[in-house]
Design an enzyme around this catalytic site. Structure first.
Site, short mmCIF file in Angstrom:
data_model
loop_
_atom_site.label_atom_id
_atom_site.label_comp_id
_atom_site.label_asym_id
_atom_site.label_seq_id
_atom_site.Cartn_x
_atom_site.Cartn_y
_atom_site.Cartn_z
N GLU A 172 0.71 -1.42 0.16
CA GLU A 172 0.00 0.01 0.09
C GLU A 172 0.73 1.32 -0.13
OE1 GLU A 172 -2.59 1.70 -0.12
OE2 GLU A 172 -4.29 0.52 0.05
N ASN B 205 -9.84 5.74 2.65
CA ASN B 205 -8.87 5.31 1.65
C ASN B 205 -8.38 6.34 1.02
OD1 ASN B 205 -7.40 3.13 0.77
ND2 ASN B 205 -9.17 1.81 0.82
N ASP C 91 -9.65 2.15 -4.10
CA ASP C 91 -8.72 2.07 -3.10
C ASP C 91 -8.10 3.42 -2.97
OD1 ASP C 91 -6.80 1.09 -1.10
OD2 ASP C 91 -7.17 -1.02 -1.64
#
Length: 299
Positions: free
Chosen positions: A18, A154, A204
């Site tokens: 991420e 997010n 996301d």
């Protein structure tokens, strides 16, 4: 149309890769493995990856103006000294929700850190809903809560004129916009600018390009989509060889490469066989657009 090329540059096999951030000065790509509990730094010149272990889930890492980085570990924002691998807690959030953790974050052009939280995963793909919030943290470590009852806080970014804040609460399957006051950091007038279509998965992480268009990572969608926030139209789709796409940022020479992170969380043996690069970091070239340098936290 230039020819788009996708290559895996870091075979990280991250559980949840991420938060990619390009560090221009060193030609490094920073990213995290949330569930793997490590901050990683890939040197694009030597192709070498270093990491710093954390003692809890680490959701993001961003450069700090005073040197080093800050990261979101559990519910704490911590200072990271890379040379000593030492983490020092600066401030905590969500004291009343010990089961929460940080998720995505980004620094605005003024140097404020915006970071959101979510309920921890009960199982790999199940989270307790409406537990999260969106916070900002200023240079003196003042914490302001902007939103609550968020499912999975997010992707976030700002328009080029800093008058609009873009935000994703993943389970809503929308990309939203707010009016943004860069003087105070306040957000207002929430509206939907894009609703995910069937097959696109969940929105996301995201980033903005130099033309003011958004690039949104599609978790369970195997792609990054490029949308015009003014018209709400999808302009382009970049397909990747893995399904769980988590985030993206521009980097490389002139910020003309798009770096994309991915996850391997929850994949069964058959899926892993078909997606051997799951959890890796990908570089997309030939998009014909450029990104912008990341901002550093002023604290």
């Amino acid at each position: 149309m230039s020819s788009v090329k996708v290559e895996c540059v870091v075979k990280a096999s991250a559980v949840i890769g991420e938060g990619p951030v390009w560090e221009e000065s060193q030609q490094h790509l920073l990213f995290v493995d949330i569930a793997g509990q490590k901050i990683q730094r890939w040197d694009s010149v030597t192709n070498h990856t270093q990491s710093v272990e954390t003692d809890d889930m680490v959701a993001f890492v961003v450069p700090r103006k005073s040197g080093g980085y800050v990261a979101g570990v559990g519910r704490s924002i911590v200072a990271v000294d890379w040379s000593t691998q030492k983490l020092t807690s600066l401030v905590d959030v969500d004291e009343d929700k010990p089961n929460n953790r940080f998720n995505d974050a980004k620094v605005d052009p003024i140097g404020r850190l915006f970071a959101g939280t979510m309920g921890r995963e009960v199982r790999p793909t199940v989270v307790e809903k409406q537990q999260g919030s969106l916070f900002s943290v200023t240079s003196d470590l003042t914490v302001t809560k902007h939103l609550d009852q968020v499912d999975i806080s997010n992707g976030l970014d700002w328009s080029l004129d800093q008058k609009t804040f873009f935000y994703i609460d993943s389970l809503s399957r929308t990309v939203d916009a707010f009016d943004y006051d860069s003087d105070t950091g306040s957000i207002s007038n929430r509206r939907v600018i894009y609703r995910m279509e069937d097959g696109e998965g969940f929105p996301d992480g995201m980033t903005i390009d130099a033309e003011g268009r958004l690039w949104v990572a599609c978790y369970n969608g195997g792609r990054v989509i490029n949308i015009d926030p003014i018209t709400g139209v999808r302009l382009q789709t970049v397909s990747l060889p893995v399904t769980k796409i988590t985030s993206c940022c521009f980097g490389g020479v002139d910020y003309s490469d798009l770096y994309v992170t991915s996850a391997s969380l929850g994949l069964n043996e058959t899926e892993i066989k078909h997606q051997p690069l799951a959890g890796g970091v990908f570089r997309v070239t030939g998009l014909g657009v450029k990104g912008l340098p990341s901002n550093s936290f002023s604290g």
